[in-house]
Design an enzyme around this catalytic site. Structure first.
Site, short mmCIF file in Angstrom:
data_model
loop_
_atom_site.label_atom_id
_atom_site.label_comp_id
_atom_site.label_asym_id
_atom_site.label_seq_id
_atom_site.Cartn_x
_atom_site.Cartn_y
_atom_site.Cartn_z
N GLY A 1 -1.13 -10.56 19.42
CA GLY A 1 -1.07 -9.11 19.64
C GLY A 1 -2.04 -8.54 20.65
O GLY A 1 -2.26 -9.09 21.73
N TYR B 1 -4.43 2.23 4.89
CA TYR B 1 -4.66 1.78 6.27
C TYR B 1 -5.28 2.93 7.07
O TYR B 1 -6.28 2.76 7.76
CB TYR B 1 -3.34 1.34 6.91
CG TYR B 1 -3.48 1.00 8.36
CD1 TYR B 1 -3.01 1.89 9.35
CD2 TYR B 1 -4.08 -0.18 8.78
CE1 TYR B 1 -3.14 1.60 10.69
CE2 TYR B 1 -4.21 -0.49 10.12
CZ TYR B 1 -3.74 0.41 11.08
OH TYR B 1 -3.88 0.12 12.41
N1 NDP Z 1 0.40 -2.72 16.17
C1 NDP Z 1 0.18 -1.43 16.09
O1 NDP Z 1 1.10 -0.60 16.00
C2 NDP Z 1 -1.22 -0.92 16.13
C3 NDP Z 1 -2.32 -1.75 15.83
N2 NDP Z 1 -3.59 -1.20 15.86
C4 NDP Z 1 -4.76 -2.04 15.59
O2 NDP Z 1 -4.82 -3.05 16.60
C5 NDP Z 1 -5.55 -4.16 16.11
C6 NDP Z 1 -4.77 -5.43 16.41
O3 NDP Z 1 -3.54 -5.37 15.72
P1 NDP Z 1 -2.19 -6.03 16.33
O4 NDP Z 1 -2.55 -6.86 17.51
O5 NDP Z 1 -1.17 -4.95 16.48
O6 NDP Z 1 -1.71 -6.93 15.13
P2 NDP Z 1 -1.70 -8.53 14.94
O7 NDP Z 1 -1.39 -8.75 13.49
O8 NDP Z 1 -0.87 -9.16 16.00
O9 NDP Z 1 -3.22 -8.97 15.25
C7 NDP Z 1 -4.22 -8.77 14.29
C8 NDP Z 1 -5.30 -9.78 14.63
O10 NDP Z 1 -6.40 -9.58 13.74
C9 NDP Z 1 -6.76 -10.85 13.25
N3 NDP Z 1 -7.50 -10.79 11.98
C10 NDP Z 1 -7.08 -10.32 10.79
N4 NDP Z 1 -8.06 -10.46 9.88
C11 NDP Z 1 -9.10 -11.05 10.51
C12 NDP Z 1 -10.40 -11.48 10.12
N5 NDP Z 1 -10.84 -11.34 8.86
N6 NDP Z 1 -11.21 -12.04 11.06
C13 NDP Z 1 -10.79 -12.20 12.33
N7 NDP Z 1 -9.57 -11.83 12.78
C14 NDP Z 1 -8.75 -11.26 11.86
C15 NDP Z 1 -5.44 -11.58 13.10
O11 NDP Z 1 -5.69 -12.96 12.95
P3 NDP Z 1 -4.65 -13.90 12.15
O12 NDP Z 1 -3.67 -14.33 13.19
O13 NDP Z 1 -5.52 -15.02 11.65
O14 NDP Z 1 -4.05 -13.07 11.06
C16 NDP Z 1 -4.82 -11.22 14.43
O15 NDP Z 1 -5.34 -12.01 15.46
C17 NDP Z 1 -5.76 -3.90 14.61
O16 NDP Z 1 -7.08 -3.41 14.43
C18 NDP Z 1 -4.75 -2.80 14.30
O17 NDP Z 1 -5.20 -1.98 13.23
C19 NDP Z 1 -3.83 0.13 16.20
C20 NDP Z 1 -2.77 0.94 16.50
C21 NDP Z 1 -1.41 0.48 16.51
C1 RET Z 2 5.43 9.68 13.63
C2 RET Z 2 6.29 9.81 12.44
C3 RET Z 2 6.53 8.79 11.56
C4 RET Z 2 6.00 7.42 11.64
C5 RET Z 2 4.94 7.04 12.34
C6 RET Z 2 4.47 5.69 12.39
C7 RET Z 2 5.21 4.61 11.67
C8 RET Z 2 3.34 5.43 13.10
C9 RET Z 2 2.75 4.12 13.18
C10 RET Z 2 1.55 3.99 13.80
C11 RET Z 2 0.83 2.75 13.76
C12 RET Z 2 1.55 1.52 13.43
C13 RET Z 2 -0.49 2.72 13.95
C14 RET Z 2 -1.22 1.53 13.70
O1 RET Z 2 -2.46 1.55 13.69
C15 RET Z 2 7.43 9.00 10.39
C16 RET Z 2 6.54 9.02 9.15
C17 RET Z 2 8.40 7.84 10.32
C18 RET Z 2 8.24 10.29 10.48
C19 RET Z 2 7.41 11.45 10.91
C20 RET Z 2 6.86 11.18 12.29
#
Ligand code: NDP
Ligand code: RET
Length: 316
Positions: free
Chosen positions: A17, A157
């Protein structure tokens, strides 16, 4: 003028990711500004990163073990860096969680906080003393739009990301005294394994403890709408990595930066009305009043930032 020595960048959660994309983007930086230490908690997963890193592997990118939930793992990794010098920390590791709060145990909630909040805290505590001594350093935390505005069924979360926001907002003021910068990058939906893991867990979870109406709202209303949002507004991890490269490269890095322009109008609702009612009612209407309204508003959100109606529309 000789270019300055590359800055040492320590990144957590690089097995997939956003973390993987950031590690590759900074290691393959055209101006060769960074020496990347890409860490992960399970080195058996390093192949994807090794492939994506290409020629940077072993040159401007090395891969190390680091589990952000383990104090000893954090100490070992940071201790293994020459002089313990980290110029840029990117605290990215994180896990998601969706579902009715009645069906999530407090133990599970604590585990999520141990990764998303305390994981970032452990990393910051490990690098801060040296940054202060050197009066130089940049802490980048991958927060989320859900660190600014909660989303239904993402209660815990969002809470973990709000905790990160409050911690960094408090720390930022003090760090100015030491010329240390802290930046929170707040992506909206990003198309990574994150969503797949959420949906897999949601389908596994029988939502024990939640009443029938709540389970129906979660399964039949929220999950389909969430899929729509990811499909319509989801950003690529590379786009987030590009935004991180910009904030890391800035002379005076911003304290906050949202990366998904399609999502910013939704967060702006919260600032528009301090009572919070506008956000709650709008999100409620988008979700429960009519799915078509959501699809309509999603296309409207897309339209806000696409070329077709650039005339006179300048989104936040
Ligand atoms: N995807 C999204 O929509 C969004 C994500 N984020 C944030 O972005 C960041 C990355 O998420 P994303 O790339 O999307 O998701 P992924 O699940 O692809 O990546 C998450 C990463 O975090 C690692 N991880 C989890 N737990 C630990 C730990 N204890 N120590 C070290 N590494 C760990 C995972 O490792 P492993 O492979 O071992 O599980 C993986 O490499 C997160 O902080 C998430 O909250 C923010 C906004 C939006
Ligand atoms: C905006 C929006 C929605 C969902 C939002 C989502 C799903 C956001 C995900 C954000 C992430 C994944 C952040 C990770 O850190 C609903 C509730 C469907 C309907 C109302 C408007």
């Amino acid at each position: 003028m000789a270019s300055p020595a590359p800055r040492t960048v320590l990144i957590t959660g690089c097995s997939s990711g956003i973390g993987l994309a950031i590690a590759v983007r900074l290691a393959r930086d055209p101006q060769r500004r960074f020496q990347v230490i890409a860490t992960m908690r399970d080195l058996r997963k390093k192949e994807k990163l090794e492939e994506a890193a290409g020629p940077a592997l072993g040159r401007t990118l090395s891969i190390q073990h680091l589990d952000v939930c383990s104090d000893s793992s954090v100490a070992e990794c940071v201790g293994s860096i020459p002089g313990g010098r980290v110029d840029v920390l990117v605290s990215n590791a994180g896990v998601g969680h969706v579902g009715p709060v009645e069906s999530i145990s407090v133990e599970e909630m604590k585990h999520l906080f141990d990764t998303n909040f305390f994981g970032a805290v452990r990393m910051i505590k490990a690098v801060l003393p040296d940054m202060k001594r050197r009066r130089s350093g940049h802490i980048v935390v991958i927060s989320s739009v859900m660190g600014l505005q909660g989303i239904v069924f993402n209660d815990v979360y969002a809470a973990s990301k709000f905790a990160v926001e409050g911690f960094c907002e408090s720390l930022a003021v003090q760090l100015l005294q030491f010329d240390v910068f802290i930046s929170m990058v707040e992506p909206g939906p990003v198309n990574t394994d994150f969503e797949r893991k959420l949906l897999e867990e949601a389908s596994r979870r029988e939502c024990a403890g939640a009443d029938a109406a709540t389970v129906r709202y979660f399964r039949d209303v929220y999950l389909p709408a969430s899929r729509d949002i990811f499909a319509a507004l989801g950003q690529s991890p590379e786009a987030v990595a590009e935004a991180v490269a910009r904030v890391v490269g800035a002379q005076r890095p911003a304290f906050r930066m949202q990366t998904n322009r399609l999502y910013t109008p939704l967060v702006a609702l919260k600032y528009a009305d301090p009572s919070g009612d506008l956000s709650v009612r709008t999100l409620h209407r988008l979700l429960f009043r009519s799915g078509s309204l959501l699809r309509l508003s999603v296309s409207a959100l897309r339209c806000l930032t696409c070329a077709c109606c650039r005339r006179g529309v300048t989104p936040a």
